[in-house]
Design an enzyme around this catalytic site. Structure first.
Site, short mmCIF file in Angstrom:
data_model
loop_
_atom_site.label_atom_id
_atom_site.label_comp_id
_atom_site.label_asym_id
_atom_site.label_seq_id
_atom_site.Cartn_x
_atom_site.Cartn_y
_atom_site.Cartn_z
N PRO A 137 42.26 39.79 38.50
CA PRO A 137 41.13 40.71 38.66
C PRO A 137 40.67 40.77 40.12
O PRO A 137 40.67 39.76 40.82
CB PRO A 137 40.04 40.11 37.76
CG PRO A 137 40.46 38.73 37.46
CD PRO A 137 41.94 38.62 37.69
N GLU A 138 40.33 41.96 40.58
CA GLU A 138 39.81 42.13 41.94
C GLU A 138 38.32 42.46 41.84
O GLU A 138 37.74 42.40 40.75
CB GLU A 138 40.62 43.22 42.67
CG GLU A 138 42.11 42.88 42.68
CD GLU A 138 42.99 43.90 43.39
OE1 GLU A 138 42.51 44.59 44.29
OE2 GLU A 138 44.18 43.99 43.02
#
Ligand SMILES: [Zn+2]
Length: 289
Positions: A2-3
């Protein structure tokens, strides 16, 4: 992984459903989830009971609950989602998930917080808070483009001084945080810059444009609930985002560039893949790494 947008979606869910509540008890299953807490899962659970959740906070891809202990001291519970970690808010009588690694019950007897992690790369750990209210263990992480303290001109100056590829710099969390492979490729496509260009060969306005696009694309992704790069990435209610439909470069190998029609190419970079348009983002003769 996840960013920034995906982690921010989870943070907002925690802010809505967990902040303001008091942890009655915590339970950790197995040894993986609390492996960063050297005194072990039982000790971590003991230290969390009775803590009040002041807020859910984030810097870049890092997420934590700001806690105040019964004696008034502050600390942070960092949650590393890894590649498949999920933080879910669920009714206390919902059946336990197959990959349930931690659960938190609250003094109000309301819904529980659960940490579910199929591939067990994620985990939870306590950290002291610095004067700037950052967990000490991530105090070396740079501000992300959505923070008030983020100073883009300073980031551009530091980038220009580097003899490294511009994409490597975008992924360096001590320079600017929150950007990973997906949003780096999208920002570079929008700015029409090849990720293998040497930072020091790019002008200040060009580097600013790349960073502006990085912020814009992450805000757009946030507006659509993030990118579902993996079916396991969900918000606290178990729903996934849909920005993957709007990606222009990342994962689009062979599809026509929406700007010029040239098929998007995939190249190896830093043990991963980079996606770009051969025509809009010409490769430099000598590629930086
Ligand atoms: Zn193109």
């Amino acid at each position: 992984m996840p960013e920034l947008p995906e982690v921010e979606v989870v943070r907002r869910g925690l802010a809505d459903h967990v902040a303001g509540r008091t942890i009655a008890s915590a339970e950790f299953r197995g040894t993986r989830v609390a492996r960063r807490h050297l005194a072990g899962p039982g000790d971590l659970a003991d230290r969390l009971a009775g803590n009040h959740v002041e807020a859910a906070r984030r810097r870049g891809k890092y997420l934590w609950l700001e806690l105040s202990a019964p004696d008034g001291s502050g600390q942070a519970l960092l949650a590393h989602l890894g590649i498949s970690g999920q933080l879910l808010v669920e009714a206390a009588d919902a059946p336990p998930e197959k990959h349930l690694h931690a659960r938190f019950r609250f003094a109000d007897d309301g819904p529980e917080l659960r940490f579910v992690d199929q591939r067990t790369f994620g985990g939870m750990a306590l950290s002291e808070l610095t004067d700037g209210r950052l967990p000490e263990t991530i105090s070396h992480i740079a501000a992300d483009p959505l923070e008030e303290v983020y100073d883009q001109a300073a980031v551009v100056r530091r980038m220009r001084a580097r003899d490294s590829a511009v994409k490597r710099a975008l992924l360096d969390q001590t320079l600017v945080s929150g950007i990973g492979n997906i949003y780096a490729d999208e920002a570079l496509w929008r700015a029409q810059v090849h990720g293998g260009r040497l930072c020091s060969s790019l002008t200040k306005p060009t580097l600013s444009r790349v960073l502006d696009h990085a912020r814009d694309v992450m805000l757009e992704a946030l507006g659509e609930g993030g990118t579902s790069f993996d079916a396991l990435y969900v918000n606290v209610n178990g729903a996934s985002g849909y920005f993957d439909r709007s990606l222009q470069a990342y994962g689009q190998e062979g599809r026509p560039c929406t700007r010029c029609g040239t098929p998007i190419r995939r190249e190896a970079f830093m043990n991963r893949s980079s996606f770009s348009c051969p025509r809009c983002q010409p490769a430099p003769r000598r590629r930086a790494v």
